[in-house]
Design an enzyme around this catalytic site. Structure first.
Site, mmCIF file in Angstrom:
data_model
loop_
_atom_site.group_PDB
_atom_site.id
_atom_site.type_symbol
_atom_site.label_atom_id
_atom_site.label_comp_id
_atom_site.label_asym_id
_atom_site.label_seq_id
_atom_site.Cartn_x
_atom_site.Cartn_y
_atom_site.Cartn_z
ATOM 1 N N LYS A 120 0.826 -1.205 0.000
ATOM 2 C CA LYS A 120 0.000 0.000 0.000
ATOM 3 C C LYS A 120 0.863 1.259 0.000
ATOM 4 C CE LYS A 120 -2.310 0.953 3.739
ATOM 5 N NZ LYS A 120 -3.295 0.934 4.823
ATOM 6 N N GLU A 131 -3.114 8.178 12.567
ATOM 7 C CA GLU A 131 -1.927 7.451 12.094
ATOM 8 C C GLU A 131 -1.047 7.072 13.289
ATOM 9 O OE1 GLU A 131 0.294 6.471 8.413
ATOM 10 O OE2 GLU A 131 -1.770 6.928 8.921
ATOM 11 N N ARG A 132 -0.483 5.862 13.239
ATOM 12 C CA ARG A 132 0.512 5.495 14.253
ATOM 13 C C ARG A 132 1.781 6.293 13.984
ATOM 14 N NH1 ARG A 132 -1.987 1.098 12.281
ATOM 15 N NH2 ARG A 132 -3.148 -0.227 13.727
#
Length: 473
Positions: free
Chosen positions: A161, A187-188
């Site tokens: 991705k 988001e991490r």
């Protein structure tokens, strides 16, 4: 962080419940969406969400509220959330406030704009249905993107991705002379740091803006991150007339942040616990992603489907906005077929004869039919062997295997890892290659010659050029 204007309207905190803060004002109440600041060095920022009565407002904190107590003084900034826009924001990473998070100085010569814009009126929108070419064969042939449209991107970890995202950004710069904006919602921090580093190493960062609302941030910040990125995208579309590629990861986390806020505000939950305003909140973001006569914002959005239930309200409302669905397959990735786009699961509303033309439509239909037949025959081949198939079925299998390999492609952003030069393939080259494979022009060509090439003519050159020990000799 927003800087307050000279104090004109002050209030007092009356209640703090997690990310929800109630404030009492003696004078005029600040308007909805206005920012309030409080705490040491005005570090705590609150956005007005509701007017409770003539003297009280309820706000959502955009920053952590640790240390905030009843009785604390609150200042009304008189301004909504505003973020910097301009050419100098390219190549930078920002948080929801437009403050840099890449350890560099804040950009200069920028203009501050509110994130609360109405969608462009219908009269100013472009009514043409145009294809947004990406230079990636599998997407352009089987699931073409709409210029100014929205594509859903389905894929787990390890299926390519991020590589596909960086390649799209690279091709956006080369083919459309446009800019890309990456918006990480929930988001991490690890994912964000890796993506920033990979994009810098791939050489695509200079034409990209990155905006992050990290997973550990309050829901108010995550909910507004998309609007911050969209405001920056609108500047490049409207003021500079550029093509903009807006990548959102993950749109479900935007809905999730809205659900958290709804619960904190005490709103009555809707089906499966979602906020009652789910449809309008999602539309407020999605309806601003369009093409006008000046430029276009084309969006690719990662979509998480809870428990693989496509009837989940979050999935249903998201799908209603999408014009293309691109599914990444773990099985194809394990077979080395990159990009690992599943040609049977991916689809696009642009794939109709009226938009792409009869030839493109016919070729895409024939590719799908061939690959679907191959899928049905795989069990028979596994049990009895390919020799037991009829002659027509064997020819279909050979065509399908060649099509699968032709739809792979070396990427510019992976050159340093694979040693293969990247390829950007025009739509005509991709269609011509598929058409010639379907016509059995390459039935005598080894399958491997079609693997990881650009245009179809490269296969003949690959066969003609000796490789391995012969080439070394």
């Amino acid at each position: 962080m927003p800087t307050p204007s000279p104090p004109t309207n002050q209030g007092t905190v009356t209640a703090v419940r997690g990310g929800v803060v109630d404030v009492h004002f003696e004078g005029e109440l600040p308007r909805v969406n206005t920012l309030l600041v409080t705490g040491e060095n005005n570090a705590i920022v609150i956005e007005v969400a509701l007017h409770l009565d003539a003297t009280h407002i309820r706000g959502i904190a955009l920053t952590p509220t640790q240390g905030l107590a009843r009785g604390a003084a609150v200042e009304d900034t008189g301004q909504p959330l505003r973020v910097p826009v301009g050419k100098n924001i390219l190549g930078r990473a920002f948080n929801v406030f437009g403050a840099p998070i890449d350890r560099r100085e804040a950009p200069t010569e920028v203009e501050l704009r509110t994130v609360h814009h109405k969608p462009v009126p219908l009269a100013e929108r472009s009514t043409k249905s145009e294809i947004f070419t990406t230079g990636i064969k599998a997407i352009d042939v089987l699931a073409p993107l709409e210029r100014g449209g929205k594509a859903g991107f389905f894929g787990g970890a390890g299926v390519g991705k991020t590589v596909l995202i960086t390649e799209l950004i690279h091709n956006m710069v080369g083919a459309h002379q446009g800019v890309s904006i990456f918006c990480g919602i929930g988001e991490r921090c690890r994912e964000g740091e890796e993506l920033y580093r990979e994009m810098r190493e791939a050489g695509v960062l200079d034409n990209t803006v990155m905006v992050f609302g990290q997973m550990n941030e309050p829901p108010g910040a995550r909910f507004r991150t998309g609007f911050t990125a969209l405001t920056m995208a609108e500047y490049f579309r409207e003021d500079l007339g550029q093509e903009v590629l807006l990548l959102i990861d993950n749109i479900f986390r935007f809905i999730q942040a809205g659900m958290e806020i709804s619960g904190l505000l005490g709103q009555l939950p809707s089906r499966l616990g979602y906020q009652p305003t789910l449809a309008s909140e999602l539309a407020a973001l999605q309806e601003r992603i369009i093409n006008t006569h000046r430029g276009a914002i084309t969006s690719i959005q990662a979509v998480y489907v809870p428990a693989d239930d496509f009837t989940d309200p979050a999935a249903v409302h998201t799908f209603s906005h999408l014009s293309a669905t691109i599914v990444l397959s773990r099985r194809r990735a394990s077979e080395g077929l990159y990009p690992a786009i599943d040609p049977l699961e991916s689809n696009s509303k642009m794939l109709s004869p009226q938009v792409v033309g009869e030839r493109h439509y016919r070729i895409a239909r024939e590719i799908r039919r061939t690959l679907a037949t191959y899928e049905e025959l795989k069990d028979i081949i596994a049990m009895l062997g390919i020799e037991e198939l009829s002659r027509d079925d064997r020819r279909t299998v050979f065509r399908a295997r060649r099509l699968e390999r032709f739809l792979t492609q070396p990427f510019f952003t992976t050159e340093q890892f694979t040693g293969q030069e990247g390829r950007s393939v025009s739509l005509e080259q991709a269609l011509s290659g598929c058409e010639r494979i379907l016509a059995d022009e390459f039935s005598d060509t080894p399958e491997q010659a079609l693997y990881m090439i650009g245009a179809i003519d490269e296969a003949k050159r690959k066969v003609a050029e000796p490789t391995g020990p012969e080439a070394a000799a």
